[in-house]
Design an enzyme around this catalytic site. Structure first.
Site, PDB file in Angstrom:
ATOM      1  CB  ILE A 190     -21.590 -89.171  24.879  1.00  0.00           C
ATOM      2  CG1 ILE A 190     -20.310 -88.507  25.235  1.00  0.00           C
ATOM      3  CG2 ILE A 190     -22.712 -88.260  24.439  1.00  0.00           C
ATOM      4  CD1 ILE A 190     -19.603 -87.920  23.736  1.00  0.00           C
ATOM      5  CG  ASP A 211     -22.370 -99.967  22.030  1.00  0.00           C
ATOM      6  OD1 ASP A 211     -21.693-100.870  21.635  1.00  0.00           O
ATOM      7  OD2 ASP A 211     -22.298 -98.950  22.198  1.00  0.00           O
ATOM      8  CB  THR A 240     -23.482 -84.555  19.233  1.00  0.00           C
ATOM      9  OG1 THR A 240     -24.102 -85.815  19.936  1.00  0.00           O
ATOM     10  CG2 THR A 240     -24.628 -83.610  19.228  1.00  0.00           C
ATOM     11  CB  SER A 241     -20.624 -89.067  17.261  1.00  0.00           C
ATOM     12  OG  SER A 241     -21.531 -89.497  18.184  1.00  0.00           O
ATOM     13  NE  ARG A 242     -14.157 -87.579  16.150  1.00  0.00           N
ATOM     14  CZ  ARG A 242     -14.346 -86.732  17.260  1.00  0.00           C
ATOM     15  NH1 ARG A 242     -15.458 -86.203  17.745  1.00  0.00           N
ATOM     16  NH2 ARG A 242     -13.257 -86.890  18.363  1.00  0.00           N
ATOM     17  CG  ASP A 249     -22.000 -80.175  17.857  1.00  0.00           C
ATOM     18  OD1 ASP A 249     -21.793 -78.752  17.626  1.00  0.00           O
ATOM     19  OD2 ASP A 249     -20.957 -80.625  18.536  1.00  0.00           O
ATOM     20  CD  GLU A 298     -15.879 -81.402  12.747  1.00  0.00           C
ATOM     21  OE1 GLU A 298     -15.038 -81.109  13.646  1.00  0.00           O
ATOM     22  OE2 GLU A 298     -16.808 -82.088  12.893  1.00  0.00           O
TER      23      GLU A 298
END
Length: 338
Positions: A163, A182, A240-242, A266, A271
């Site tokens: 991603i 990373d 938008t990951s975790r 997101d 959640e």
């Protein structure tokens, strides 16, 4: 019980966290297994529902932890099929000890999530959500709708897996200045000009920070009161990951002080109690998300990033391929090992 068909081995699979769209794609691409659907998320209270099945098919908010896994084994579960790439909701060590195989869908549509991240950035930047509501009320004023150019914008890319790689190429197309963090730099992206740095240097003075990494003990709450101070004042944060990558209370404090100028989520740490449900007639009991929703510079979508036709088709196809390989004793390239 696993049974042998004319040219196929079939399983009884319990599918949890089922929405109508899950059923549509699973039915369309089923390779012959017997599916039973449950709208509930898998948890300790409903684990008895798994009795009599050979396998489970679960999603991001279903729990398969050290407490639940032994009960799954007692009920005869031999295989867990994840309809997602992330696996922080499964205790792989305990699953291995119990002989339960765990397979996931490592890449279904990286572009879907990457494009959603960019959509969130553009919406927050150009205040599209505010403009939409204004015009519907007959307000055509441009006051307080000013944005900034993406060209030359300094972006911190946290995580360059499938991603992150797709998102980098989108950012590059917009002419952004991108640096990345990373632990395992991607040689292909380096050859394309992406510069890797340590987390502190990447976050330092960043105007946009976008998270594209898994949730584990090293990344849990990596965005917190300390790291938020490294952002450029008024910067944008996109996740938008975790949800667990962010310490939500610290982010709220940064929004209140103005250190954080925009927030796009997101995903959300709590959640599982909210997302994929219609709670419009309920009082939301989660004070943190209620506070987040109250900010005019916060945009929240309910784990929608993956949700494209292409991604849903790929998820279903790979899930059944994983099931078939398990049944036939074929190599399981998507197996998760501790």
């Amino acid at each position: 019980m696993i049974t042998l068909g004319e040219n196929h081995i079939f399983m009884k699979i319990a599918v949890f966290s089922t929405c109508s769209y899950d059923k549509d794609f699973l039915e369309l691409l089923n390779t012959g297994h017997e599916l039973s659907y449950f709208t509930e998320t898998l948890n300790l209270q409903n684990v008895l529902l798994t009795k009599g099945f050979d396998a489970l098919c679960i999603f991001v908010n279903d729990k398969a932890d050290a407490e639940i896994l032994p009960k799954l084994a007692e009920n005869g579960i031999k295989l867990i099929l994840l309809r997602c790439a992330g696996f922080n909701n499964v205790n792989l060590e305990v699953a291995g000890e119990l002989g339960i195989k765990v397979l996931h869908v490592p890449a279904y549509s990286p572009e879907a999530v990457a494009e959603h991240a960019m959509a969130m950035i553009l919406t927050l930047n150009r205040k599209i959500h505010k403009a939409y509501n204004r015009v519907r009320e007959g307000n055509f004023s441009l006051e307080n709708l000013m944005g900034f150019n993406m060209l030359g914008c300094k972006v911190a890319l946290i995580g360059t897996g499938n991603i992150g790689k797709a998102f980098y190429r989108i950012l590059k197309g917009f002419g952004c200045q991108v640096s990345a963090f990373d632990p395992s730099p991607d040689a292909e992206l380096q050859s394309e000009g992406l510069k890797y740095e340590n987390l502190k240097d990447v976050l330092n003075d960043a105007e946009i920070v976008s998270l594209h990494c898994p949730l584990n003990e090293d990344t849990f709450h990596m965005i917190n009161a300390i790291t938020l101070k490294l952002f450029k004042k008024g910067a944008m944060l996109i996740n938008t990951s975790r949800g667990g990558l962010i310490a939500t209370a610290d982010v709220i404090d940064a929004l209140k002080s103005g250190q954080l100028g925009y927030l796009g989520l997101d995903v959300y740490e709590q959640e599982s109690k909210l997302f994929f449900k219609d709670l419009s007639a309920n009082i939301i009991q989660d004070d943190l998300i209620s506070r987040l929703i109250s900010f005019p510079n916060v945009l929240i979508t309910a784990h929608q990033g993956f949700f494209t036709k292409e991604a849903m088709s790929q998820i279903a196809a790979v899930t059944f391929s994983n099931a078939d390989n398990f049944c036939k004793g074929l190599p399981m390239n998507n197996e998760l090992l501790n």
